[in-house]
Write a protein that holds these residues in place. Structure first.
Motif, PDB file in Angstrom:
ATOM      1  N   ASN A 141      72.233  -7.592 -25.248  1.00 32.51           N
ATOM      2  CA  ASN A 141      71.746  -6.778 -26.358  1.00 32.51           C
ATOM      3  C   ASN A 141      71.003  -5.527 -25.907  1.00 32.51           C
ATOM      4  O   ASN A 141      70.305  -4.899 -26.716  1.00 32.51           O
ATOM      5  N   TYR A 142      71.178  -5.166 -24.633  1.00 28.31           N
ATOM      6  CA  TYR A 142      70.429  -4.020 -24.114  1.00 28.31           C
ATOM      7  C   TYR A 142      71.367  -2.995 -23.484  1.00 28.31           C
ATOM      8  O   TYR A 142      72.372  -3.342 -22.854  1.00 28.31           O
ATOM      9  N   LEU A 143      70.989  -1.741 -23.686  1.00 29.63           N
ATOM     10  CA  LEU A 143      71.708  -0.627 -23.097  1.00 29.63           C
ATOM     11  C   LEU A 143      70.784   0.047 -22.087  1.00 29.63           C
ATOM     12  O   LEU A 143      69.658   0.423 -22.416  1.00 29.63           O
ATOM     13  N   TYR A 144      71.258   0.190 -20.859  1.00 30.61           N
ATOM     14  CA  TYR A 144      70.507   0.853 -19.796  1.00 30.61           C
ATOM     15  C   TYR A 144      71.017   2.292 -19.715  1.00 30.61           C
ATOM     16  O   TYR A 144      72.198   2.520 -19.451  1.00 30.61           O
ATOM     17  N   VAL A 145      70.126   3.241 -19.948  1.00 27.16           N
ATOM     18  CA  VAL A 145      70.506   4.634 -20.170  1.00 27.16           C
ATOM     19  C   VAL A 145      69.923   5.508 -19.068  1.00 27.16           C
ATOM     20  O   VAL A 145      68.702   5.522 -18.844  1.00 27.16           O
ATOM     21  N   VAL A 146      70.795   6.264 -18.388  1.00 27.86           N
ATOM     22  CA  VAL A 146      70.397   7.171 -17.315  1.00 27.86           C
ATOM     23  C   VAL A 146      70.320   8.589 -17.873  1.00 27.86           C
ATOM     24  O   VAL A 146      71.332   9.149 -18.299  1.00 27.86           O
ATOM     25  N   LEU A 147      69.099   9.162 -17.851  1.00 26.59           N
ATOM     26  CA  LEU A 147      68.905  10.522 -18.327  1.00 26.59           C
ATOM     27  C   LEU A 147      69.051  11.519 -17.183  1.00 26.59           C
ATOM     28  O   LEU A 147      68.730  11.216 -16.031  1.00 26.59           O
ATOM     29  N   ASP A 148      69.508  12.711 -17.516  1.00 29.03           N
ATOM     30  CA  ASP A 148      69.647  13.768 -16.516  1.00 29.03           C
ATOM     31  C   ASP A 148      68.279  14.245 -16.033  1.00 29.03           C
ATOM     32  O   ASP A 148      67.254  14.050 -16.699  1.00 29.03           O
ATOM     33  N   GLY A 149      68.296  14.912 -14.866  1.00 25.21           N
ATOM     34  CA  GLY A 149      67.071  15.501 -14.320  1.00 25.21           C
ATOM     35  C   GLY A 149      66.027  14.444 -14.021  1.00 25.21           C
ATOM     36  O   GLY A 149      66.314  13.416 -13.419  1.00 25.21           O
ATOM     37  N   SER A 150      64.810  14.676 -14.466  1.00 18.94           N
ATOM     38  CA  SER A 150      63.712  13.742 -14.198  1.00 18.94           C
ATOM     39  C   SER A 150      63.525  12.752 -15.337  1.00 18.94           C
ATOM     40  O   SER A 150      62.474  12.143 -15.475  1.00 18.94           O
TER      41      SER A 150
END
Length: 432
Positions: free
Chosen positions: A209-218
């Protein structure tokens, strides 16, 4: 005899003139010929077939063990069987589930680039859906979103939910869109989530039930509760304080963060080793692989290794192998190098111990990673096969016209590749 690529504990003991055992000595090791193998902490790994001598020396005392190295004798062949051609936009990542493949798009493609369509310039703002039930892919849908790049696409294990990422959106909000896959041939948007996502979302991973989200930059990592897909909620955030996060993989309750120059950072998100959970992860360990640029990782729990890609366009392409059998003390133990271009994404056939690596203009590679992994894998006869197919002209800058972004071995036995210039490439892998 010992097989090429296999290892053996040479061991060493010493006695004094009185015959009593001596303790506390550390031999210096050498191999003759010098390119025939490597000794690490008394463990020898064989590089090339033939006779090899391993010499241990302490002071003026020395002893030699001679071994016969036989060829590893592993090989295979890729065969291209079909292509789902996409020439209007550059392709990015893919995910295959059931009878459908979902293919993202990347950047901006100039009109007619690489022999493509006369349209354009067209942004990477589309998710393409392909039926792969038959011998050749058949496109069933093209979902247009607000983005210049749909860099990543994932599907939940039950096939009911999909997710695509937004970078470079016109509204500046970026984020991700969750998809209803009740009809897998026609993905339907459920909700676009943008809160705190304006830097852009580069990669994602669905785990339960979880989404692991990678954001750009910092921006780092966000963990989002998607148990109610129409109402996602951020439950945890992390940034290493240096470099930038590029990718994430979650397996066996461990999250592997490819955090560029900060290295590979591992969190317990439900494994139990450190008492972490998705809402309260606990760091287990981190390691900076040689050369930095930690781009992606594949964790193989059964054998305890993590395969780490180093994306460096100014150097030969490196795949690093990290021994993760003690999760609290990861150690880099081996590497695999392909000159000319950098690797991108990996996939494993763990049953056979075969790692498939996308290598941009160097195509797709198949690597035997069975047994203990030490030293230079390219010198050990472990590469079983590779393929430079005709993927059409465009990015990657090679006369071979290959530009492999990502592989996936599917349950139908075929390997699906996203080629940046040509779309969805379908292969068979025949291991000899």
């Amino acid at each position: 005899p010992i097989r090429q690529g296999d290892s053996r504990d040479i061991g060493a003991s010493a006695t004094g003139r009185d015959g009593d055992a001596l303790a506390g000595f550390t031999p210096e090791w050498s191999v003759i010929p010098g390119d025939a193998g490597l000794v690490i902490d008394g463990r020898f790994v064989a590089y090339r077939p033939g006779s090899v001598s391993v010499v241990g020396q302490v002071g003026d005392a020395a002893d030699t063990v001679t071994l016969q190295v036989t060829p590893r004798a592993v090989s295979g062949e890729f065969r291209q069987v079909a292509v789902g051609v996409e020439l209007a936009r550059h392709s990015s990542d893919l995910w295959v589930h059931g009878n459908y493949a979902y293919l993202g798009t990347w950047g901006t493609r100039a009109p007619g680039a690489g022999g493509g369509t006369g349209q354009g310039p067209l942004n990477g703002n589309t998710l393409y859906t392909w039926s792969v039930a038959g011998p050749s892919p058949v496109r069933t849908a093209g979902l247009l979103v607000d983005a210049r790049t749909v860099n990543d696409v994932k599907v939940s294990a039950d096939g009911k939910l999909g997710v695509i990422t937004h970078e470079g959106s016109n509204d500046g909000l970026n984020g991700f869109t969750l998809l209803d896959l009740t009809d897998p041939a026609q993905p339907s948007p459920i909700a676009r989530f943008t809160e705190g996502m304006s830097p852009g979302v580069h990669n994602v991973w669905i785990e339960g039930n979880y989404l692991y989200v990678v954001l750009d930059g910092s921006g780092g990592l966000r963990i989002v509760d998607i148990s109610t897909p129409a109402l996602p909620v951020v439950v945890w955030s992390f940034y290493a304080g240096t470099s930038f996060l590029h990718d994430v993989m979650v397996r066996d309750g461990l999250a592997f963060l490819s955090h560029w120059d900060a290295g590979l950072i591992v969190f317990d998100v439900g494994n139990g080793i450190a008492g972490g959970s998705p809402t309260a992860p606990v760091e287990v360990s981190r390691i900076q692989t040689l050369g930095g640029n930690t781009h992606n990782a594949w964790y193989w729990p059964e054998n305890g290794y993590v395969f780490v890609g180093q994306e460096d366009f100014g150097a030969p392409g490196y795949l690093h192998v990290v021994d993760f059998r003690d999760p609290t003390r990861p150690v880099e133990v081996a590497n695999f190098v392909v000159p000319g271009q950098t690797p991108h994404n990996f996939w494993m056939d763990e049953a056979s111990g075969t790692l498939f690596a996308a290598w941009y203009g160097n195509g797709i590679r198949a690597l035997d990673v069975n047994g203990e992994l030490l030293g230079d894998l390219a010198a050990q006869g472990r590469e079983m096969g590779s393929l430079l197919y005709n993927g059409g002209a465009g990015v990657c800058g090679r006369d071979t016209l290959t530009c492999t972004w990502a592989p996936q071995l599917h349950s139908d036995g075929r390997i699906y590749l996203s080629d940046m210039n040509n779309g969805l490439v379908v292969l068979e892998w025949l291991r000899n």
